[in-house]
Design a protein around this motif. Sequence first.
Motif, PDB file in Angstrom:
ATOM      1  N   GLU A  46      12.285 -21.393  22.719  1.00 54.05           N
ATOM      2  CA  GLU A  46      11.237 -22.377  22.464  1.00 54.05           C
ATOM      3  C   GLU A  46       9.958 -21.696  22.009  1.00 54.05           C
ATOM      4  O   GLU A  46       9.238 -22.206  21.142  1.00 54.05           O
ATOM      5  CB  GLU A  46      10.970 -23.203  23.726  1.00 54.05           C
ATOM      6  N   ALA A  47       9.689 -20.511  22.543  1.00 47.47           N
ATOM      7  CA  ALA A  47       8.480 -19.770  22.139  1.00 47.47           C
ATOM      8  C   ALA A  47       8.559 -19.354  20.671  1.00 47.47           C
ATOM      9  O   ALA A  47       7.572 -19.453  19.940  1.00 47.47           O
ATOM     10  CB  ALA A  47       8.311 -18.531  23.025  1.00 47.47           C
ATOM     11  N   GLU A  48       9.729 -18.910  20.222  1.00 51.86           N
ATOM     12  CA  GLU A  48       9.906 -18.517  18.818  1.00 51.86           C
ATOM     13  C   GLU A  48       9.752 -19.717  17.895  1.00 51.86           C
ATOM     14  O   GLU A  48       9.143 -19.622  16.823  1.00 51.86           O
ATOM     15  CB  GLU A  48      11.282 -17.883  18.627  1.00 51.86           C
ATOM     16  N   ARG A  49      10.284 -20.848  18.316  1.00 54.24           N
ATOM     17  CA  ARG A  49      10.157 -22.062  17.486  1.00 54.24           C
ATOM     18  C   ARG A  49       8.715 -22.552  17.451  1.00 54.24           C
ATOM     19  O   ARG A  49       8.253 -23.089  16.442  1.00 54.24           O
ATOM     20  CB  ARG A  49      11.104 -23.153  17.989  1.00 54.24           C
ATOM     21  N   ALA A  50       7.991 -22.349  18.542  1.00 54.79           N
ATOM     22  CA  ALA A  50       6.580 -22.754  18.582  1.00 54.79           C
ATOM     23  C   ALA A  50       5.753 -21.917  17.614  1.00 54.79           C
ATOM     24  O   ALA A  50       4.862 -22.434  16.932  1.00 54.79           O
ATOM     25  CB  ALA A  50       6.037 -22.614  20.002  1.00 54.79           C
ATOM     26  N   ILE A  51       6.048 -20.606  17.539  1.00 54.75           N
ATOM     27  CA  ILE A  51       5.346 -19.730  16.595  1.00 54.75           C
ATOM     28  C   ILE A  51       5.637 -20.172  15.162  1.00 54.75           C
ATOM     29  O   ILE A  51       4.737 -20.231  14.313  1.00 54.75           O
ATOM     30  CB  ILE A  51       5.773 -18.263  16.802  1.00 54.75           C
ATOM     31  N   ALA A  52       6.915 -20.491  14.892  1.00 59.23           N
ATOM     32  CA  ALA A  52       7.296 -20.948  13.550  1.00 59.23           C
ATOM     33  C   ALA A  52       6.570 -22.237  13.183  1.00 59.23           C
ATOM     34  O   ALA A  52       6.078 -22.392  12.052  1.00 59.23           O
ATOM     35  CB  ALA A  52       8.802 -21.154  13.488  1.00 59.23           C
ATOM     36  N   ARG A  53       6.479 -23.167  14.127  1.00 67.03           N
ATOM     37  CA  ARG A  53       5.790 -24.437  13.847  1.00 67.03           C
ATOM     38  C   ARG A  53       4.304 -24.218  13.601  1.00 67.03           C
ATOM     39  O   ARG A  53       3.704 -24.882  12.748  1.00 67.03           O
ATOM     40  CB  ARG A  53       5.996 -25.406  15.023  1.00 67.03           C
TER      41      ARG A  53
ATOM     42  N   ASP B  40       2.647 -25.610  10.347  1.00 64.08           N
ATOM     43  CA  ASP B  40       1.721 -26.739  10.430  1.00 64.08           C
ATOM     44  C   ASP B  40       0.262 -26.339  10.219  1.00 64.08           C
ATOM     45  O   ASP B  40      -0.488 -27.043   9.548  1.00 64.08           O
ATOM     46  CB  ASP B  40       1.865 -27.436  11.790  1.00 64.08           C
ATOM     47  N   GLU B  41      -0.144 -25.196  10.787  1.00 64.65           N
ATOM     48  CA  GLU B  41      -1.554 -24.823  10.744  1.00 64.65           C
ATOM     49  C   GLU B  41      -1.896 -23.944   9.546  1.00 64.65           C
ATOM     50  O   GLU B  41      -3.026 -23.938   9.086  1.00 64.65           O
ATOM     51  CB  GLU B  41      -1.941 -24.094  12.037  1.00 64.65           C
ATOM     52  N   MET B  42      -0.914 -23.179   9.065  1.00 64.66           N
ATOM     53  CA  MET B  42      -1.202 -22.226   8.000  1.00 64.66           C
ATOM     54  C   MET B  42      -0.441 -22.517   6.717  1.00 64.66           C
ATOM     55  O   MET B  42      -0.646 -21.860   5.700  1.00 64.66           O
ATOM     56  CB  MET B  42      -0.887 -20.809   8.494  1.00 64.66           C
ATOM     57  N   GLY B  43       0.466 -23.508   6.764  1.00 74.15           N
ATOM     58  CA  GLY B  43       1.203 -23.888   5.561  1.00 74.15           C
ATOM     59  C   GLY B  43       2.139 -22.817   5.052  1.00 74.15           C
ATOM     60  O   GLY B  43       2.466 -22.784   3.872  1.00 74.15           O
ATOM     61  N   GLN B  44       2.604 -21.932   5.936  1.00 76.68           N
ATOM     62  CA  GLN B  44       3.441 -20.815   5.503  1.00 76.68           C
ATOM     63  C   GLN B  44       4.922 -21.147   5.658  1.00 76.68           C
ATOM     64  O   GLN B  44       5.352 -21.652   6.685  1.00 76.68           O
ATOM     65  CB  GLN B  44       3.104 -19.558   6.313  1.00 76.68           C
TER      66      GLN B  44
ATOM     67  N   GLY C  69      10.378 -26.577  10.016  1.00 77.90           N
ATOM     68  CA  GLY C  69       9.354 -25.756  10.635  1.00 77.90           C
ATOM     69  C   GLY C  69       9.765 -25.055  11.913  1.00 77.90           C
ATOM     70  O   GLY C  69       8.916 -24.564  12.649  1.00 77.90           O
ATOM     71  N   THR C  70      11.069 -24.965  12.180  1.00 82.93           N
ATOM     72  CA  THR C  70      11.522 -24.307  13.412  1.00 82.93           C
ATOM     73  C   THR C  70      12.048 -22.895  13.178  1.00 82.93           C
ATOM     74  O   THR C  70      12.563 -22.261  14.096  1.00 82.93           O
ATOM     75  CB  THR C  70      12.610 -25.149  14.103  1.00 82.93           C
ATOM     76  N   GLY C  71      11.936 -22.380  11.960  1.00 82.59           N
ATOM     77  CA  GLY C  71      12.279 -20.990  11.701  1.00 82.59           C
ATOM     78  C   GLY C  71      13.676 -20.748  11.176  1.00 82.59           C
ATOM     79  O   GLY C  71      14.198 -19.632  11.278  1.00 82.59           O
TER      80      GLY C  71
ATOM     81  N   MET D 212       3.721 -13.368   0.068  1.00 77.42           N
ATOM     82  CA  MET D 212       3.638 -12.029   0.643  1.00 77.42           C
ATOM     83  C   MET D 212       4.932 -11.701   1.365  1.00 77.42           C
ATOM     84  O   MET D 212       5.649 -12.600   1.799  1.00 77.42           O
ATOM     85  CB  MET D 212       2.465 -11.926   1.611  1.00 77.42           C
ATOM     86  N   PRO D 213       5.236 -10.398   1.511  1.00 77.44           N
ATOM     87  CA  PRO D 213       6.409 -10.016   2.289  1.00 77.44           C
ATOM     88  C   PRO D 213       6.214 -10.381   3.752  1.00 77.44           C
ATOM     89  O   PRO D 213       5.090 -10.436   4.248  1.00 77.44           O
ATOM     90  CB  PRO D 213       6.474  -8.495   2.114  1.00 77.44           C
ATOM     91  N   VAL D 214       7.293 -10.615   4.471  1.00 74.98           N
ATOM     92  CA  VAL D 214       7.210 -10.990   5.872  1.00 74.98           C
ATOM     93  C   VAL D 214       6.558  -9.896   6.713  1.00 74.98           C
ATOM     94  O   VAL D 214       5.947 -10.186   7.731  1.00 74.98           O
ATOM     95  CB  VAL D 214       8.620 -11.323   6.418  1.00 74.98           C
ATOM     96  N   ARG D 215       6.633  -8.633   6.272  1.00 77.33           N
ATOM     97  CA  ARG D 215       6.042  -7.555   7.067  1.00 77.33           C
ATOM     98  C   ARG D 215       4.553  -7.786   7.287  1.00 77.33           C
ATOM     99  O   ARG D 215       3.989  -7.385   8.316  1.00 77.33           O
ATOM    100  CB  ARG D 215       6.277  -6.194   6.415  1.00 77.33           C
ATOM    101  N   MET D 216       3.871  -8.439   6.326  1.00 80.36           N
ATOM    102  CA  MET D 216       2.446  -8.718   6.494  1.00 80.36           C
ATOM    103  C   MET D 216       2.234  -9.761   7.579  1.00 80.36           C
ATOM    104  O   MET D 216       1.293  -9.697   8.359  1.00 80.36           O
ATOM    105  CB  MET D 216       1.850  -9.197   5.170  1.00 80.36           C
ATOM    106  N   LEU D 217       3.149 -10.749   7.638  1.00 89.04           N
ATOM    107  CA  LEU D 217       3.065 -11.780   8.665  1.00 89.04           C
ATOM    108  C   LEU D 217       3.368 -11.197  10.040  1.00 89.04           C
ATOM    109  O   LEU D 217       2.748 -11.553  11.030  1.00 89.04           O
ATOM    110  CB  LEU D 217       4.055 -12.903   8.333  1.00 89.04           C
TER     111      LEU D 217
END
Length: 272
Positions: free
Chosen positions: A118-125, A129-133, A11-13, A153-158
């Motif tokens: 750390e901010a990028e890893r927090a977004i990935a987590r 964890d919260e959205m199951g993506q 979950g760290t990207g 979905m393609p990553v562009r939507m995310l």
Amino acid sequence: MKVYGLIGKSGTGKSYQAVNLCKEYNIESIIDDGLFICRNKVMAGISAKRQPTQIGAVKTALFHSDEHMQEVRDKIKKIKPSSILVIGTSDGMVDKIVKRLELPRIGKRIYIDEITTEAERAIARKHRDEMGQHVIPAPTFQLKRQFSGYFMMPVRMLLKELGAMNMNVRDISEKSVVRPTYSYLGDYKISQKVISDIIECVRRDVPGVEEIGKVAAVKVNDGIEILVTASFRFGVNLPETAKLFQAEMVKTLEDMTAFNINKLDIEVRGVI
């Protein structure tokens, strides 16, 4: 063959960063969660993200099945990529994958906290964890067969949500988001009204389609199937108009719902 390892906690990207890392180091192929991806194509394997449990996902990622392992091993030997990136949650995991697939020893190990903040890893987590993506480093069209019936979905939507749309379009197109079975936050239900409303919007943009009658959408084991009854304008080329309407409905529904439409039939109700 040069072998690289990308290592980091779940979950760290890692999968999100894999494509960019391959461009930086000129790495030709990737082993990620049971898939062998080479030259932006899924060549062999089974995605761990398809497994119904986390234990099953781990076994798939480690190529526990001899049949799965042999398929990927044979494909690698046939294609003979010049370099390969093995992704795992620990040094031990990437070493086990290398051993199972009979790859050369890892020449360079790259750790996720060395290439992300750390901010990028927090977004990935958060998205894990919260959205199951989960991200898979391959284009969405390459994964449709494996993930038919899954949220995808393609990553562009995310990235719209993350405010990162200034990224290179090609980089975006080479990554996909799926929501695996084992990470579902609950079952999903199909709203017939939502499907009908989307189809009605499509109807307005397709000349020659006059009215929509019944819309029936059902969830089956491997996706969604839809039946639409419609009336068409007198004098139009009925087969061509129906074909265009069908294609536009599938495209719009997949874009707006992130589901795969396995089947969409049109029943001609009448000519007005």
